[in-house]
Scaffold this motif. Structure first.
Motif, mmCIF file in Angstrom:
data_model
loop_
_atom_site.group_PDB
_atom_site.id
_atom_site.type_symbol
_atom_site.label_atom_id
_atom_site.label_comp_id
_atom_site.label_asym_id
_atom_site.label_seq_id
_atom_site.Cartn_x
_atom_site.Cartn_y
_atom_site.Cartn_z
ATOM 1 N N ARG A 37 -10.069 -3.535 -3.809
ATOM 2 C CA ARG A 37 -9.063 -3.483 -4.884
ATOM 3 C C ARG A 37 -7.802 -2.777 -4.406
ATOM 4 N NH1 ARG A 37 -13.417 -2.353 -8.317
ATOM 5 N NH2 ARG A 37 -13.058 -0.115 -8.126
ATOM 6 N N GLN A 38 -7.983 -1.683 -3.679
ATOM 7 C CA GLN A 38 -6.835 -0.925 -3.176
ATOM 8 C C GLN A 38 -6.018 -1.762 -2.195
ATOM 9 O OE1 GLN A 38 -9.124 2.354 -1.696
ATOM 10 N NE2 GLN A 38 -8.924 3.544 -3.586
ATOM 11 N N ILE A 39 -6.687 -2.467 -1.285
ATOM 12 C CA ILE A 39 -5.988 -3.317 -0.316
ATOM 13 C C ILE A 39 -5.267 -4.445 -1.036
ATOM 14 C CG2 ILE A 39 -6.325 -4.961 1.583
ATOM 15 C CD1 ILE A 39 -8.567 -3.085 2.598
ATOM 16 N N ALA A 40 -5.935 -5.086 -1.987
ATOM 17 C CA ALA A 40 -5.302 -6.174 -2.743
ATOM 18 C C ALA A 40 -4.069 -5.667 -3.485
ATOM 19 C CB ALA A 40 -6.303 -6.793 -3.715
ATOM 20 N N VAL A 64 8.084 -5.533 9.458
ATOM 21 C CA VAL A 64 7.092 -4.470 9.291
ATOM 22 C C VAL A 64 5.715 -5.119 9.333
ATOM 23 C CG1 VAL A 64 6.226 -2.643 7.785
ATOM 24 C CG2 VAL A 64 8.675 -3.155 7.824
ATOM 25 N N LYS A 65 4.838 -4.577 10.177
ATOM 26 C CA LYS A 65 3.472 -5.090 10.262
ATOM 27 C C LYS A 65 2.524 -4.047 9.666
ATOM 28 C CE LYS A 65 -0.146 -6.671 13.331
ATOM 29 N NZ LYS A 65 -0.619 -6.806 14.690
ATOM 30 N N TYR A 66 1.682 -4.495 8.737
ATOM 31 C CA TYR A 66 0.714 -3.617 8.082
ATOM 32 C C TYR A 66 -0.667 -3.837 8.683
ATOM 33 C CZ TYR A 66 4.394 -2.986 4.689
ATOM 34 O OH TYR A 66 5.585 -2.682 4.095
ATOM 35 N N PHE A 67 -1.381 -2.759 8.906
ATOM 36 C CA PHE A 67 -2.753 -2.825 9.400
ATOM 37 C C PHE A 67 -3.674 -2.537 8.216
ATOM 38 C CE2 PHE A 67 -0.021 -1.855 12.935
ATOM 39 C CZ PHE A 67 -0.490 -2.699 13.936
ATOM 40 N N LYS A 82 -4.617 12.598 -4.980
ATOM 41 C CA LYS A 82 -5.043 11.732 -3.887
ATOM 42 C C LYS A 82 -4.031 10.609 -3.762
ATOM 43 C CE LYS A 82 -9.976 12.565 -4.323
ATOM 44 N NZ LYS A 82 -11.284 11.956 -4.585
ATOM 45 N N PHE A 83 -3.940 10.017 -2.565
ATOM 46 C CA PHE A 83 -3.011 8.923 -2.324
ATOM 47 C C PHE A 83 -3.598 7.981 -1.282
ATOM 48 C CE2 PHE A 83 -1.930 12.611 0.208
ATOM 49 C CZ PHE A 83 -1.789 12.117 1.493
ATOM 50 N N LEU A 84 -3.019 6.796 -1.190
ATOM 51 C CA LEU A 84 -3.444 5.805 -0.204
ATOM 52 C C LEU A 84 -2.549 5.910 1.024
ATOM 53 C CD1 LEU A 84 -3.873 2.744 -2.600
ATOM 54 C CD2 LEU A 84 -5.669 4.223 -1.705
ATOM 55 N N THR A 85 -3.125 5.713 2.190
ATOM 56 C CA THR A 85 -2.328 5.657 3.413
ATOM 57 C C THR A 85 -2.627 4.350 4.132
ATOM 58 O OG1 THR A 85 -3.998 6.789 4.756
ATOM 59 C CG2 THR A 85 -2.313 8.158 3.739
ATOM 60 N N TRP A 102 2.157 6.180 9.813
ATOM 61 C CA TRP A 102 1.431 6.022 8.553
ATOM 62 C C TRP A 102 2.387 6.243 7.397
ATOM 63 C CZ3 TRP A 102 -3.893 5.107 8.163
ATOM 64 C CH2 TRP A 102 -4.595 5.129 9.372
ATOM 65 N N ILE A 103 2.221 5.463 6.344
ATOM 66 C CA ILE A 103 2.968 5.737 5.123
ATOM 67 C C ILE A 103 1.965 6.115 4.032
ATOM 68 C CG2 ILE A 103 4.948 4.294 5.676
ATOM 69 C CD1 ILE A 103 3.869 2.193 3.726
ATOM 70 N N SER A 104 2.424 6.904 3.094
ATOM 71 C CA SER A 104 1.591 7.362 1.978
ATOM 72 C C SER A 104 2.094 6.720 0.699
ATOM 73 C CB SER A 104 1.680 8.879 1.855
ATOM 74 O OG SER A 104 1.282 9.492 3.062
ATOM 75 N N ILE A 105 1.165 6.154 -0.062
ATOM 76 C CA ILE A 105 1.509 5.494 -1.310
ATOM 77 C C ILE A 105 0.777 6.213 -2.441
ATOM 78 C CG2 ILE A 105 1.486 3.341 -2.614
ATOM 79 C CD1 ILE A 105 0.999 3.127 1.058
#
Length: 120
Positions: A37-40, A64-67, A82-85, A102-105
Motif C-alpha cells: 500500500r505504501q509503495i502504491a 529521477v529514478k526511484y528504487f 514516523k515517515f517513509l523513505t 534518500w528522501i523522506s516523505i
C-alpha cells in the motif's frame, strides 16, 4: 491415566506452537500488504516527489529514478512522527548520474497513507 495426561499435554503444546506460528504468518502477511500500500501510494504521487527532487538541489535534474524496493518506515527522534523513505538517483539531460540519496516523505497515516504532508 498417566499416558493420557502426557498425550493431552503434548497436544496442548502443539496447539500453542501452531497458534504462535500462525500468528507470526498473519503478521508477516499484514506487513507485506502494508508495504505494498505504501509503495502504491508513493507511485501514485511520483510526480509530486519528482518535482520536489528537481527543485530542491543546485544541479539541473532531467530524470529521477526511484528504487521502489527500498521503501521503508523510519522514525527520526523520540516523539517525532514516523515517515517513509525511498532511495533515488538523479540524472542530467545527457543521462549522467549526478547523485543518489534518500528522501523522506511524511504522510497523514503511515499504515494507510492518503495524503503527503511534506517531503524532505
Amino acid at each position: 491415566m498417566q499416558k493420557k495426561r502426557v498425550v493431552l499435554i503434548l497436544i496442548a503444546i502443539f496447539l500453542v506452537l501452531a497458534g504462535i506460528g500462525g500468528t507470526k504468518k498473519v503478521v508477516e502477511m499484514r506487513q507485506e500488504a502494508q508495504k505494498e500500500r505504501q509503495i502504491a501510494f508513493l507511485q501514485a504521487h511520483e510526480k509530486e516527489m519528482t518535482e520536489y527532487v528537481k527543485t530542491s538541489g543546485q544541479e539541473p535534474v532531467e530524470k529521477v529514478k526511484y528504487f521502489w524496493e527500498t521503501v521503508k518506515v523510519e522514525k527520526g527522534m523520540a516523539f517525532s512522527p514516523k515517515f517513509l523513505t525511498i532511495r533515488v538517483s538523479i540524472f542530467d539531460k545527457n543521462g549522467k548520474c549526478l547523485n543518489g540519496f534518500w528522501i523522506s516523505i511524511y504522510v497523514d497515516d503511515i499504515n494507510k497513507p492518503k495524503k503527503i504532508k511534506w517531503i524532505s
